[in-house]
Design a protein around this motif. Structure first.
Motif, PDB file in Angstrom:
ATOM      1  N   GLY A 125      59.546 -67.430  -9.105  1.00 22.68           N
ATOM      2  CA  GLY A 125      58.183 -67.489  -8.592  1.00 22.68           C
ATOM      3  C   GLY A 125      58.004 -66.787  -7.256  1.00 22.68           C
ATOM      4  O   GLY A 125      57.015 -66.074  -7.044  1.00 22.68           O
ATOM      5  N   TRP A 126      58.970 -66.964  -6.335  1.00 24.73           N
ATOM      6  CA  TRP A 126      58.814 -66.393  -5.005  1.00 24.73           C
ATOM      7  C   TRP A 126      58.954 -64.872  -4.975  1.00 24.73           C
ATOM      8  O   TRP A 126      58.532 -64.221  -4.013  1.00 24.73           O
ATOM      9  CB  TRP A 126      59.845 -67.003  -4.040  1.00 24.73           C
ATOM     10  N   GLU A 127      59.536 -64.288  -6.031  1.00 27.42           N
ATOM     11  CA  GLU A 127      59.765 -62.847  -6.017  1.00 27.42           C
ATOM     12  C   GLU A 127      58.815 -62.059  -6.930  1.00 27.42           C
ATOM     13  O   GLU A 127      58.946 -60.850  -7.065  1.00 27.42           O
ATOM     14  CB  GLU A 127      61.211 -62.531  -6.388  1.00 27.42           C
ATOM     15  N   VAL A 128      57.850 -62.749  -7.542  1.00 27.44           N
ATOM     16  CA  VAL A 128      56.916 -62.052  -8.429  1.00 27.44           C
ATOM     17  C   VAL A 128      56.127 -61.011  -7.659  1.00 27.44           C
ATOM     18  O   VAL A 128      55.993 -59.859  -8.089  1.00 27.44           O
ATOM     19  CB  VAL A 128      55.967 -63.060  -9.119  1.00 27.44           C
ATOM     20  N   GLU A 129      55.580 -61.399  -6.522  1.00 22.88           N
ATOM     21  CA  GLU A 129      54.782 -60.458  -5.730  1.00 22.88           C
ATOM     22  C   GLU A 129      55.610 -59.266  -5.270  1.00 22.88           C
ATOM     23  O   GLU A 129      55.127 -58.136  -5.225  1.00 22.88           O
ATOM     24  CB  GLU A 129      54.186 -61.187  -4.513  1.00 22.88           C
ATOM     25  N   ALA A 130      56.882 -59.504  -4.934  1.00 23.06           N
ATOM     26  CA  ALA A 130      57.743 -58.424  -4.453  1.00 23.06           C
ATOM     27  C   ALA A 130      57.982 -57.358  -5.510  1.00 23.06           C
ATOM     28  O   ALA A 130      58.240 -56.198  -5.186  1.00 23.06           O
ATOM     29  CB  ALA A 130      59.077 -59.001  -3.980  1.00 23.06           C
ATOM     30  N   ASN A 131      57.890 -57.747  -6.776  1.00 19.06           N
ATOM     31  CA  ASN A 131      58.235 -56.818  -7.856  1.00 19.06           C
ATOM     32  C   ASN A 131      57.021 -56.346  -8.662  1.00 19.06           C
ATOM     33  O   ASN A 131      57.181 -55.817  -9.757  1.00 19.06           O
ATOM     34  CB  ASN A 131      59.249 -57.484  -8.792  1.00 19.06           C
ATOM     35  N   ARG A 132      55.831 -56.518  -8.123  1.00 15.71           N
ATOM     36  CA  ARG A 132      54.614 -56.109  -8.830  1.00 15.71           C
ATOM     37  C   ARG A 132      54.694 -54.651  -9.272  1.00 15.71           C
ATOM     38  O   ARG A 132      54.262 -54.299 -10.372  1.00 15.71           O
ATOM     39  CB  ARG A 132      53.394 -56.293  -7.933  1.00 15.71           C
ATOM     40  N   ASP A 133      55.227 -53.788  -8.419  1.00 20.86           N
ATOM     41  CA  ASP A 133      55.258 -52.356  -8.722  1.00 20.86           C
ATOM     42  C   ASP A 133      56.416 -51.972  -9.639  1.00 20.86           C
ATOM     43  O   ASP A 133      56.531 -50.808 -10.028  1.00 20.86           O
ATOM     44  CB  ASP A 133      55.354 -51.549  -7.425  1.00 20.86           C
TER      45      ASP A 133
END
Length: 495
Positions: free
Chosen positions: A367-375
């Motif tokens: 959950g905490w890394e979803v935003e980091a891997n959007r691209d």
């Protein structure tokens, strides 16, 4: 790797003194110390264990910068070599780090203890093992022009690169360059790359090294004029290379499962010894979007590997050290060292296209890394039958017709004309891939020729004898109808 015995670490072979040019130089000239000391303590006072670190210009540079001697370019580029600067570690952490100077000072201290100890140097490549794995002379102080793979290269690059390359991961074959061609690290990673790029500053990471190893150094794409260092390199003439060129990296088709590492935490035990803890690593293969796109690296898709970064990495030293974890992906561009000519994903077109398990999505991230891997996440496309729904029987076509029949790289666009297959002089028999081994007018020819190649289209017929028989039956039918009509007409006239 088994540690060296104490005597092995310091034993100087007599060959070093007899045949190695470096053996003609007095020990104290490089290592310091007092050669006139009366005992070991006095003799070793001021001894420098590694004269080439951190600045080799005062030792190696005495010979390797003078024109006409040795390799004058080496020490000039040394300062930009990633083995000495370890720049990627700090660069990658700072992208995610809290900008507060006080916090960054704590991070620097923690990294100095845990992350920045794996550096190498001239001596730790060419004379001894790296200090991070216990040090010790590799061959009695003899200088090795090419560092030994087992004692030097994989002593640091062993857990991922070394195991992949040598096939030490259970159930996963070693890299074909090693297993089939017995190539070692230096076959691709030359001294020119290892000694630094010579740029004004150290590159951000290894993928920005200008003289790094590239697949195209040996394997030229069709139409490429790129020079090849390896005489065994061959032009990649398979149609798939033309189709996928500049769309996917080489590893997307030619790598197999590789190790992925997850969350890491560093700290010190009760006695003050530093340690680190990581979550269990996993073998996996994932294709993600290429976040390093450039003119040199235009591909849209690339293999990605999970790196062991987590918000609590430095919690032992300071809380909230990595407040910017969302600013850099945890699934990063990767070039696995387990290349194979044939892989599960390139066995057929449908082994990859439509196989959603291969592509990185938000389901693969915490959950905490979803935003980091959007691209990096790949937007999944509809299944092949849906994408080919314009066909009357899409699933049957996908099962029976070779994809290259319609998606021929020699054509300006994929075929969408049914008559090109279901008609005379069809594309199935006009293309090189579809041509049988002998003439289609041969009476012994059957549809088996096309079925075996996976090119047969349901509804088409290429059996000459059957074609002639069908035409004959049609003509015979018309003749019978005509004859029947003529006889009835004659009979009526006679009445």
């Amino acid at each position: 790797m088994a540690p060296l015995e104490p005597h092995e670490k310091v034993f100087v072979d007599t060959e070093f003194l007899e045949i190695d040019p470096h053996g003609k130089i007095a020990c104290e000239r490089c290592h310091g110390g007092n050669p006139k000391g009366a005992d070991r303590q006095q003799a070793h006072r001021g001894v420098i264990r590694d004269p080439s670190f951190p600045d080799p210009s005062k030792s190696c540079g005495e010979c390797h910068v003078a024109e006409g001697k040795g390799h004058p370019e080496i020490t000039k580029k040394y300062g930009t070599g990633l083995h000495i600067t370890l720049a990627p570690f700090k660069n990658k952490i700072y992208r995610r780090a809290n900008p507060d100077p006080a916090v960054r000072a704590k991070i620097d201290s923690a990294m100095g203890t845990h992350c920045m100890t794996c550096h190498s140097s001239c001596g730790q490549c060419h004379v001894s093992r790296p200090n991070s794995v216990g040090g010790g002379l590799t061959e009695g102080h003899l200088f090795k022009k090419t560092p030994p793979v087992k004692t030097n290269c994989t002593s640091c690059h062993g857990s991922r690169v070394g195991q992949e390359f040598h096939g030490e991961n259970e159930g996963v074959p070693g890299d074909v360059h090693h297993t089939a061609h017995r190539m070692a690290c230096a076959a691709c990673h030359t001294g020119d790359e290892m000694h630094g790029s010579g740029a004004a500053k150290a590159p951000f990471d290894r993928y920005e090294v200008t003289n790094r190893a590239r697949c195209q150094d040996c394997h030229a794409m069709p139409g490429s004029s790129a020079p090849r260092k390896d005489k065994q390199g061959k032009t990649l003439e398979h149609p798939s290379h033309a189709i996928h060129q500049d769309k996917v990296t080489c590893q997307v088709c030619h790598a197999v499962q590789y190790k992925n590492c997850y969350s890491c935490h560093v700290g010190k035990d009760k006695s003050g010894m530093p340690y680190f803890e990581t979550a269990p690593s996993r073998m996996d293969f994932k294709i993600g979007l290429n976040t390093r796109k450039s003119e040199e690296r235009p591909e849209q898709y690339a293999t990605v590997r999970h790196v062991p970064v987590s918000p609590g990495l430095f919690d032992f030293y300071i809380k909230d050290a990595l407040t910017g974890v969302a600013k850099a992906p945890t699934w990063t561009f990767a070039t696995p060292h387990n290349i194979q000519r044939k892989t599960p994903q390139n066995e057929t077109c449908l082994s990859c296209h439509g196989n959603n398990k291969l592509f990185l999505t938000s389901k693969d991230a915490e959950g905490w890394e979803v935003e980091a891997n959007r691209d990096v996440f790949v937007p999944l496309k509809p299944a092949p039958p849906i994408r080919h729904s314009w066909l009357a029987q899409p699933e049957r076509h996908l099962q029976k017709v070779d994809c290259l029949t319609c998606h021929n790289p020699a054509l300006p666009s994929p075929l969408k004309d049914c008559l090109r297959c279901h008609g005379n002089n069809t594309i199935l028999t006009a293309t090189a891939a579809g041509k049988p081994d002998y003439s289609l007018t041969n009476w012994t020819f059957t549809n088996r020729e096309l079925i075996d190649k996976g090119l047969y289209v349901v509804g088409s017929n290429r059996i000459p004898a059957l074609d002639l028989l069908g035409i004959s039956l049609i003509l015979f039918t018309f003749v019978l109808f005509g004859l029947h009509g003529a006889l009835r007409f004659i009979r009526k006239r006679r009445r």
